[in-house]
Design an enzyme around this catalytic site. Structure first.
Site, PDB file in Angstrom:
ATOM      1  N   GLY A 166       0.771  -1.244   0.000  1.00  0.00           N
ATOM      2  CA  GLY A 166       0.000   0.000   0.000  1.00  0.00           C
ATOM      3  C   GLY A 166       0.800   1.290   0.000  1.00  0.00           C
ATOM      4  O   GLY A 166       0.363   2.290  -0.557  1.00  0.00           O
ATOM      5  N   ASP A 219      -5.970   1.954  10.117  1.00  0.00           N
ATOM      6  CA  ASP A 219      -7.410   1.739  10.238  1.00  0.00           C
ATOM      7  C   ASP A 219      -7.638   1.130  11.633  1.00  0.00           C
ATOM      8  O   ASP A 219      -7.720   1.855  12.624  1.00  0.00           O
ATOM      9  CB  ASP A 219      -7.805   0.801   9.084  1.00  0.00           C
ATOM     10  CG  ASP A 219      -9.281   0.675   8.864  1.00  0.00           C
ATOM     11  OD1 ASP A 219      -9.990   0.406   9.837  1.00  0.00           O
ATOM     12  OD2 ASP A 219      -9.742   0.818   7.725  1.00  0.00           O
ATOM     13  N   PHE A 248     -14.571   3.754   2.886  1.00  0.00           N
ATOM     14  CA  PHE A 248     -13.662   2.838   2.195  1.00  0.00           C
ATOM     15  C   PHE A 248     -12.916   3.634   1.123  1.00  0.00           C
ATOM     16  O   PHE A 248     -13.523   4.196   0.214  1.00  0.00           O
ATOM     17  CB  PHE A 248     -14.436   1.684   1.566  1.00  0.00           C
ATOM     18  CG  PHE A 248     -13.530   0.659   0.947  1.00  0.00           C
ATOM     19  CD1 PHE A 248     -12.783  -0.190   1.750  1.00  0.00           C
ATOM     20  CD2 PHE A 248     -13.385   0.568  -0.430  1.00  0.00           C
ATOM     21  CE1 PHE A 248     -11.917  -1.119   1.194  1.00  0.00           C
ATOM     22  CE2 PHE A 248     -12.524  -0.360  -0.999  1.00  0.00           C
ATOM     23  CZ  PHE A 248     -11.797  -1.203  -0.180  1.00  0.00           C
ATOM     24  N   ARG A 308      -4.569   0.905  -7.423  1.00  0.00           N
ATOM     25  CA  ARG A 308      -3.507   1.511  -6.601  1.00  0.00           C
ATOM     26  C   ARG A 308      -2.842   2.667  -7.352  1.00  0.00           C
ATOM     27  O   ARG A 308      -2.263   3.562  -6.756  1.00  0.00           O
ATOM     28  CB  ARG A 308      -2.433   0.468  -6.257  1.00  0.00           C
ATOM     29  CG  ARG A 308      -2.900  -0.661  -5.363  1.00  0.00           C
ATOM     30  CD  ARG A 308      -1.713  -1.514  -4.957  1.00  0.00           C
ATOM     31  NE  ARG A 308      -2.083  -2.815  -4.410  1.00  0.00           N
ATOM     32  CZ  ARG A 308      -2.299  -3.068  -3.122  1.00  0.00           C
ATOM     33  NH1 ARG A 308      -2.219  -2.102  -2.239  1.00  0.00           N
ATOM     34  NH2 ARG A 308      -2.599  -4.283  -2.718  1.00  0.00           N
TER      35      ARG A 308
HETATM   36  C1  PRP Z   1      -3.671  -2.214   4.346  1.00  0.00           C
HETATM   37  C2  PRP Z   1      -2.889  -0.916   4.450  1.00  0.00           C
HETATM   38  C3  PRP Z   1      -2.258  -1.008   5.825  1.00  0.00           C
HETATM   39  C4  PRP Z   1      -3.271  -1.817   6.622  1.00  0.00           C
HETATM   40  C5  PRP Z   1      -4.045  -0.891   7.503  1.00  0.00           C
HETATM   41  O1  PRP Z   1      -2.818  -3.212   3.931  1.00  0.00           O
HETATM   42  O2  PRP Z   1      -1.931  -0.801   3.433  1.00  0.00           O
HETATM   43  O3  PRP Z   1      -1.005  -1.676   5.799  1.00  0.00           O
HETATM   44  O4  PRP Z   1      -4.123  -2.449   5.665  1.00  0.00           O
HETATM   45  O5  PRP Z   1      -5.090  -1.554   8.158  1.00  0.00           O
HETATM   46  P1  PRP Z   1      -5.140  -1.805   9.712  1.00  0.00           P
HETATM   47  O6  PRP Z   1      -4.797  -0.529  10.406  1.00  0.00           O
HETATM   48  O7  PRP Z   1      -6.589  -2.205   9.944  1.00  0.00           O
HETATM   49  O8  PRP Z   1      -4.216  -2.927  10.058  1.00  0.00           O
HETATM   50  P2  PRP Z   1      -3.301  -4.637   3.352  1.00  0.00           P
HETATM   51  O9  PRP Z   1      -3.209  -5.661   4.437  1.00  0.00           O
HETATM   52  O10 PRP Z   1      -4.634  -4.496   2.695  1.00  0.00           O
HETATM   53  O11 PRP Z   1      -2.168  -4.945   2.276  1.00  0.00           O
HETATM   54  P3  PRP Z   1      -1.629  -3.995   1.107  1.00  0.00           P
HETATM   55  O12 PRP Z   1      -0.631  -3.047   1.742  1.00  0.00           O
HETATM   56  O13 PRP Z   1      -0.992  -4.921   0.150  1.00  0.00           O
HETATM   57  O14 PRP Z   1      -2.792  -3.234   0.503  1.00  0.00           O
END
Ligand code: PRP
Length: 179
Positions: free
Chosen positions: A45, A104, A153, A166
């Site tokens: 991300g 989040d 979202f 992305r």
């Molecule tokens: C998403 C985002 C953060 C995390 C935040 O990653 O990039 O790393 O979720 O959420 P949280 O605070 O509820 O833990 P994801 O696991 O979707 O993987 P990605 O980075 O590949 O999108």
């Protein structure tokens, strides 16, 4: 949901992001000027945010990457953080700044910071582009925040929808309204 058929509401425009990233880079450069800054970017991300942020940092900085995953293609965190790839760098004695696109539930950031603490850094802080404090499951306040957002979202600028979008250069919310 087919997001192509829905109205996209821009939450952070390209201009907003450029301006705020420059402010964060300046602040971080001042705060770390006498330290050994080591930025750890959480993939996938944060790849775009990290690339833009470090180019606004004007002090020496090392970079490392970790790949974590907890959402898969879902809109809800699984609650289990998977480290798909750890850093290979020796961070002992460095001042780590973990960079992510969003906090989040904060389960990811909390897990990663605890994990990196075991590698004996001099200090560890975090910087996120987006913060959604209403969704917290663990008590964590990011040290640097680009934008605080409501419980929507969000997609774009590194954030995915079904592992796509992305590359959209701004952050948007998919509304329920048809185009
Ligand atoms: C998403 C985002 C953060 C995390 C935040 O990653 O990039 O790393 O979720 O959420 P949280 O605070 O509820 O833990 P994801 O696991 O979707 O993987 P990605 O980075 O590949 O999108």
């Amino acid at each position: 949901m087919d997001i192509e058929t829905k109205v996209w509401e821009t939450l952070c425009s390209e201009e907003d992001i450029v301006r705020r990233t420059a402010e964060l880079g300046k602040q971080i450069s001042e705060d770390y000027k006498d330290k050994k800054l080591f930025v750890i970017s959480l993939l996938k991300g944060s790849f775009i945010f990290t690339a833009d942020l470090v180019r606004k940092i004007d002090i020496p900085v090392k970079l490392g990457f970790m790949t974590t995953s907890s959402y898969g293609h879902s809109e809800e965190s699984s609650g289990k953080i998977n480290v798909l790839a750890d850093i290979n760098d020796d961070v002992e004695g460095y001042d780590i700044l973990v960079v992510d696109d969003i906090t989040d539930s904060a389960l990811t950031m909390s897990f990663v910071m605890n994990h990196l603490k075991s590698k004996n850094p001099a200090s560890i802080k975090c910087c996120v582009l987006l913060d959604k404090p209403v969704r917290r499951k663990v008590d964590l306040v990011p040290d640097y925040v680009g934008f605080e957002i409501d419980d929507k979202f969000v997609v774009g600028y590194g954030l995915n929808y079904g592992d796509y979008y992305r590359n959209v250069p701004y952050v948007f919310n998919v509304t329920n309204q048809d185009r």
